[in-house]
Design a protein around this motif. Structure first.
Motif, short mmCIF file in Angstrom:
data_model
loop_
_atom_site.label_atom_id
_atom_site.label_comp_id
_atom_site.label_asym_id
_atom_site.label_seq_id
_atom_site.Cartn_x
_atom_site.Cartn_y
_atom_site.Cartn_z
N ALA A 199 40.45 54.66 141.97
CA ALA A 199 41.41 53.61 142.30
C ALA A 199 42.61 53.76 141.37
CB ALA A 199 40.78 52.23 142.15
N TYR A 200 43.71 53.18 141.79
CA TYR A 200 44.88 53.10 140.92
C TYR A 200 45.44 51.70 141.04
CZ TYR A 200 48.99 54.29 138.23
OH TYR A 200 49.94 54.32 137.24
N PHE A 201 45.73 51.08 139.88
CA PHE A 201 46.20 49.70 139.82
C PHE A 201 47.57 49.68 139.17
CE2 PHE A 201 46.51 45.66 137.49
CZ PHE A 201 46.23 44.74 138.50
N HIS A 202 48.49 48.85 139.71
CA HIS A 202 49.86 48.79 139.19
C HIS A 202 50.36 47.36 139.19
CE1 HIS A 202 54.01 50.09 138.46
NE2 HIS A 202 54.39 49.28 139.44
N VAL A 203 51.01 46.97 138.08
CA VAL A 203 51.64 45.65 137.98
C VAL A 203 53.13 45.83 138.27
CG1 VAL A 203 52.04 43.62 136.56
CG2 VAL A 203 49.98 44.99 136.20
N ILE A 204 53.62 45.20 139.32
CA ILE A 204 55.01 45.37 139.72
C ILE A 204 55.94 44.68 138.72
CG2 ILE A 204 56.68 44.90 141.56
CD1 ILE A 204 54.36 45.07 143.55
N GLN A 205 57.07 45.32 138.45
CA GLN A 205 58.02 44.83 137.44
C GLN A 205 58.98 43.82 138.10
OE1 GLN A 205 61.15 47.41 135.51
NE2 GLN A 205 59.59 47.57 133.92
N THR A 206 58.48 42.61 138.34
CA THR A 206 59.24 41.62 139.10
C THR A 206 60.26 40.85 138.27
OG1 THR A 206 57.45 40.02 138.78
CG2 THR A 206 57.44 41.28 140.83
N SER A 207 60.12 40.83 136.96
CA SER A 207 61.01 40.01 136.13
C SER A 207 62.36 40.66 135.87
CB SER A 207 60.34 39.66 134.80
OG SER A 207 60.10 40.82 134.04
N GLY A 208 62.51 41.92 136.29
CA GLY A 208 63.78 42.61 136.10
C GLY A 208 63.61 44.01 135.55
N PRO A 215 57.13 46.93 128.07
CA PRO A 215 56.91 45.98 129.17
C PRO A 215 56.84 44.54 128.70
CG PRO A 215 55.42 47.85 129.36
CD PRO A 215 56.09 47.95 128.01
N SER A 216 57.28 43.65 129.56
CA SER A 216 57.19 42.22 129.28
C SER A 216 56.77 41.54 130.57
CB SER A 216 58.55 41.69 128.79
OG SER A 216 59.55 41.92 129.77
N GLY A 217 57.08 40.26 130.71
CA GLY A 217 56.77 39.55 131.95
C GLY A 217 55.29 39.28 132.11
N ALA A 218 54.81 39.40 133.34
CA ALA A 218 53.42 39.07 133.67
C ALA A 218 52.44 39.87 132.80
CB ALA A 218 53.15 39.34 135.14
N GLN A 219 51.27 39.27 132.57
CA GLN A 219 50.22 39.92 131.79
C GLN A 219 48.89 39.73 132.49
OE1 GLN A 219 50.11 39.46 127.43
NE2 GLN A 219 47.98 38.81 127.65
N VAL A 220 48.20 40.84 132.76
CA VAL A 220 46.90 40.76 133.43
C VAL A 220 45.86 41.55 132.65
CG1 VAL A 220 47.95 40.48 135.71
CG2 VAL A 220 47.32 42.76 134.92
N VAL A 225 53.35 34.14 137.82
CA VAL A 225 52.62 34.85 138.86
C VAL A 225 52.76 36.35 138.65
CG1 VAL A 225 52.54 35.35 141.34
CG2 VAL A 225 52.84 32.99 140.55
N ALA A 226 51.66 37.07 138.79
CA ALA A 226 51.65 38.53 138.67
C ALA A 226 51.54 39.15 140.06
CB ALA A 226 50.49 38.99 137.80
N GLU A 227 52.50 40.00 140.40
CA GLU A 227 52.43 40.72 141.68
C GLU A 227 51.84 42.10 141.41
OE1 GLU A 227 54.98 41.49 145.75
OE2 GLU A 227 55.97 40.58 144.02
N GLU A 240 54.04 44.12 133.01
CA GLU A 240 54.80 44.59 134.18
C GLU A 240 55.20 46.06 134.04
OE1 GLU A 240 58.04 42.06 135.10
OE2 GLU A 240 56.77 40.33 135.53
N GLY A 241 55.01 46.81 135.10
CA GLY A 241 55.34 48.23 135.11
C GLY A 241 54.18 49.12 134.71
N ASP A 242 53.17 48.54 134.05
CA ASP A 242 52.00 49.32 133.64
C ASP A 242 51.11 49.63 134.83
OD1 ASP A 242 52.77 49.22 130.97
OD2 ASP A 242 51.40 47.58 130.45
N GLY A 243 50.41 50.74 134.73
CA GLY A 243 49.41 51.11 135.72
C GLY A 243 48.18 51.65 135.01
#
Length: 261
Positions: A196-205, A211-216, A252-254, A229-232
């Motif tokens: 699998a591959y997982f990615h956090v979309i960089q929605t905050s800019g 990286p900043s923004g959402a954290q999962v 919210v994390a996309e 955000e931006g990490d995979g």
């Protein structure tokens, strides 16, 4: 079940700022070449693109790739040699099976920047007839649950029509899920394949630095990893292994998740 995580930090992705285009490359692409990040199973390209208003990718050709675009914000104007012309908006997904060859263009439509993920996969067979599909997945279908937005041809719920309900068909051993995860919410996913591959979309800019923004937090088989955000992350495990994704941030994390053969 045993699961292994291999992080792909945002700041280590390929990166280019062409003024009209600001882009990150998860895998080798254009001037960014890295033998350690060429592809993962059938997954060949994840480009996180931001295209300035009134600019874009002029008409160019592709063949023997499955090419899909996930619209994050703004509007993307698509045109191709098959006669398809449309403007794609947030929630839209377009999939082009390039097969024996197509030509297309992708440009920002309107007065705003368009932010989208450009994703390519390797087809399971060559010489396919070119096809084009569009699907729409409103935020409500992705909020605190997984929406299956791409799945292999012949899978349950996959309809090979230009426009339909359900996941877009792809000629690859790949399923793509998307979600909008609220703060303090946890989602689970049971792997169908071994990768699998997982990615956090960089929605905050746009952010080429740390990286900043959402954290999962991603957990599975005793492994844990925190992503911004931006990490995979590359995920290697076994079919039947369960992944847990918890939003530990305040927004919210996309996110998107590829289940790969």
């Amino acid at each position: 079940m045993s699961v292994k995580f291999v992080p792909r930090p945002s700041q280590e992705r390929g990166h280019a700022d062409h003024d009209w285009l600001k882009t990150f490359h998860t895998f080798s692409f254009a001037m960014y070449q890295d033998l350690e990040h060429m592809h993962y199973g059938p997954l060949r390209v994840i480009n996180e693109d931001r295209v300035a208003p009134h600019t874009g990718f002029g008409t160019h050709g592709h063949r023997e790739f499955e090419i899909f675009s996930y619209i994050v914000s703004g509007e993307l104007e698509h045109g191709d040699s098959m006669g398809n012309r449309e403007v794609l908006k947030r929630g839209d997904l377009q999939m082009t099976s390039a097969g024996t060859g197509i030509r297309h263009s992708e440009k920002a439509h309107g007065q705003k920047e368009v932010h989208f993920l450009q994703i390519w996969s390797l087809p399971s067979q060559s010489g396919l007839k070119p096809q084009y599909f569009t699907r729409h997945f409103p935020d409500a279908e992705k909020t605190d649950k997984w929406a299956k937005i791409v799945a292999p041809v012949g899978s349950d719920g996959v309809v090979e029509k230009r426009e339909a309900v359900g996941p877009a068909p792809v000629h690859s051993g790949l399923s793509l899920f998307a979600s909008l995860i609220s703060p303090s919410t946890t989602l689970k996913h049971t792997l169908v394949q071994r990768k699998a591959y997982f990615h956090v979309i960089q929605t905050s800019g746009y952010n080429p630095g740390k990286p900043s923004g959402a954290q999962v937090k991603l957990s599975a088989g005793g492994e844990e990893l925190v992503l911004r955000e931006g990490d995979g992350v590359y995920i290697m495990g076994e079919a039947g292994a369960t992944l847990e994704v918890k939003n530990e941030g305040e927004k919210v994390a996309e996110v998107i998740l590829f289940d790969l053969e």
